[in-house]
Scaffold this active site. Structure first.
Site, PDB file in Angstrom:
ATOM      1  CG  HIS A  13      36.519  44.719  44.845  1.00 29.37           C
ATOM      2  ND1 HIS A  13      37.361  45.183  45.827  1.00 29.37           N
ATOM      3  CD2 HIS A  13      37.269  43.850  44.103  1.00 29.37           C
ATOM      4  CE1 HIS A  13      38.556  44.617  45.689  1.00 29.37           C
ATOM      5  NE2 HIS A  13      38.516  43.792  44.646  1.00 29.37           N
ATOM      6  CG  HIS A  15      39.799  41.668  40.246  1.00 33.04           C
ATOM      7  ND1 HIS A  15      40.951  42.408  40.411  1.00 33.04           N
ATOM      8  CD2 HIS A  15      39.276  41.488  41.482  1.00 33.04           C
ATOM      9  CE1 HIS A  15      41.122  42.650  41.696  1.00 33.04           C
ATOM     10  NE2 HIS A  15      40.123  42.115  42.374  1.00 33.04           N
ATOM     11  CE  LYS A  95      41.924  47.458  46.332  1.00 31.84           C
ATOM     12  NZ  LYS A  95      41.590  46.286  45.524  1.00 31.84           N
ATOM     13  CG  HIS A 132      43.955  43.922  49.327  1.00 29.49           C
ATOM     14  ND1 HIS A 132      43.456  42.997  48.424  1.00 29.49           N
ATOM     15  CD2 HIS A 132      44.425  43.202  50.371  1.00 29.49           C
ATOM     16  CE1 HIS A 132      43.639  41.769  48.920  1.00 29.49           C
ATOM     17  NE2 HIS A 132      44.235  41.872  50.093  1.00 29.49           N
ATOM     18  CG  HIS A 166      38.320  42.360  49.391  1.00 34.82           C
ATOM     19  ND1 HIS A 166      39.277  42.669  50.320  1.00 34.82           N
ATOM     20  CD2 HIS A 166      38.936  42.489  48.201  1.00 34.82           C
ATOM     21  CE1 HIS A 166      40.401  42.958  49.705  1.00 34.82           C
ATOM     22  NE2 HIS A 166      40.215  42.864  48.417  1.00 34.82           N
ATOM     23  CG  ASP A 238      37.889  40.326  45.345  1.00 34.01           C
ATOM     24  OD1 ASP A 238      38.485  40.832  44.372  1.00 34.01           O
ATOM     25  OD2 ASP A 238      38.485  39.760  46.280  1.00 34.01           O
TER      26      ASP A 238
HETATM   27  C1  NCD Z   1      42.327  39.309  43.235  1.00 39.03           C
HETATM   28  C2  NCD Z   1      42.854  39.049  41.819  1.00 39.03           C
HETATM   29  O1  NCD Z   1      42.942  37.872  41.414  1.00 39.03           O
HETATM   30  O2  NCD Z   1      43.126  40.014  41.108  1.00 39.03           O
HETATM   31  N1  NCD Z   1      42.458  38.091  43.987  1.00 39.03           N
HETATM   32  C3  NCD Z   1      41.795  37.793  45.126  1.00 39.03           C
HETATM   33  O3  NCD Z   1      42.094  36.748  45.718  1.00 39.03           O
HETATM   34  N2  NCD Z   1      40.823  38.526  45.595  1.00 39.03           N
HETATM   35  C4  NCD Z   1      43.056  40.448  43.833  1.00 39.03           C
HETATM   36  C5  NCD Z   1      42.423  40.965  45.114  1.00 39.03           C
HETATM   37  O4  NCD Z   1      41.400  41.627  45.089  1.00 39.03           O
HETATM   38  O5  NCD Z   1      42.971  40.703  46.189  1.00 39.03           O
HETATM   39 ZN    ZN Z   2      39.857  42.295  44.330  1.00 39.22          ZN
END
Ligand code: NCD
Ligand code: ZN
Length: 332
Positions: A13, A15, A95, A132, A166, A238
């Site tokens: 996971h 970003h 997702k 999520h 998560h 995450d």
């Molecule tokens: C994530 C993001 O910034 O894209 N933020 C987070 O707090 N985890 C998005 C997500 O996975 O919820």
């Molecule tokens: Zn995330």
């Protein structure tokens, strides 16, 4: 000198963003991981074949020269069968974000029950659903309230592979054992921090994320699942970079940036608990088995050697900035 070897660490996971941020952060993950599940919450979201291919190309460019497999995802919407069939060779899953629950989720789903047809399609086409799992309720109860939705999904679509992304509560760990088609990712930060670290003393915006860190008993249940190599649990950082001025601000953005420290801190954590023999399950083997993936062959060498986490990586403040970590990834 004490060293350990890790085969094909996977971050299930992640970003990576786009543009300059992508180019900056992607190599930090590609250095330490053999592969990662790439989240689709860009603006606009990755929810067409065209955007998917454009994003795949951008991620490939940003990680060129590394042994690193990006496992892409589509942002959930009411896709038809032709769209999913066309995307299937290029994605590991779809997702789902409830509308507005986190960063860049404005295009998320407002009525989950109304999306049943799409869940049925994903089930029939063998495409995993990544979720999520938070309601719009009181912030500490959002995951707990969403567990009923997971329960409904798992029962209604028994052949749909569902990943609770998560997870942050002991109750979510318990739910794993009740449905064969339910799996979970756990972040690094939720294995370490509780709400106290974020807001118990002076507010630390760099620990603010969704879902928010919970109680010590929740953290301990997550840690026990990870340290035991629970077969349905995978590591998913995450890691979610935001520029420092978006974090140290009124209206702080949600997200913890842990990519550059994730592997050494996981080694440290598992070593402290005498559980290094379980780390390969949590960090690679479970994900390979659950998703049926074969990441590139990549062996990471980690040495017992202290280093100090930089205060910033570019514009982004990392998890544990300025702290000393006793394990270091030895770059070849
Ligand atoms: C994530 C993001 O910034 O894209 N933020 C987070 O707090 N985890 C998005 C997500 O996975 O919820
Ligand atoms: Zn995330």
């Amino acid at each position: 000198m004490h060293e350990i070897l890790l085969d094909a660490p996977l971050d299930m996971h992640l970003h990576l963003r786009d543009g300059a941020m992508l180019e900056f952060v992607a190599p930090l993950s590609a250095r330490d991981f053999a592969g990662a599940v790439i989240m689709p919450n860009l603006v606009p979201p990755v929810d067409t074949l065209e955007r998917l291919h454009r994003y795949r190309a951008a991620v490939a460019t940003a990680t060129a020269g590394h042994r690193f497999a990006p496992y892409h995802t589509l942002f959930f919407r009411a896709y038809n069968e032709a769209e999913l069939l066309a995307a299937r060779p290029f994605i590991i899953g779809v997702k789902l974000y409830p509308e507005g629950v986190t960063t860049n989720s404005a295009a998320g789903v407002s009525d989950i029950a109304a999306a049943a047809e799409t869940f049925g399609l994903l089930e029939r086409l063998g495409i995993p659903l990544l979720v999520h799992g938070e309601s719009h309720g009181f912030v500490l109860d959002r995951e707990a309230e969403f567990l009923a939705v997971y329960d409904w999904l798992a029962r209604s679509f028994p052949h749909l592979m569902i990943v609770m992304e998560h997870i942050t509560t002991a109750a979510a760990v318990d739910l794993l054992d009740r449905h064969t088609n339910l799996f979970a990712t756990i972040t690094l930060h939720h294995l370490i921090i509780t709400l106290d670290d974020l807001a118990g003393g002076l507010l630390n915006p760099h620990l603010f994320c969704k879902p928010i860190a919970k109680r010590p008993a929740d953290r301990d249940a997550l840690l026990a699942a990870a340290l035991n190599g629970h077969p349905k649990v995978m590591f998913g950082s995450d890691s979610a970079p935001h520029p420092r001025d978006k974090k140290e601000a009124a209206g702080c953005a949600a997200g913890v940036f842990s990519a550059p420290v994730a592997v050494p801190l996981l080694v440290d954590l598992f070593a402290q608990h005498n559980a290094l023999d379980r780390l390969p399950a949590f960090l690679s083997q479970n994900a390979q088995r659950i998703y049926g993936i074969q990441p590139p062959i990549k062996q990471l060498r980690i040495r017992a050697e202290s280093w100090q986490v930089p205060l910033q990586y570019g514009e982004v403040v990392p998890f544990m900035a300025g702290r000393t970590i006793d394990w270091r990834v030895v770059t070849p």
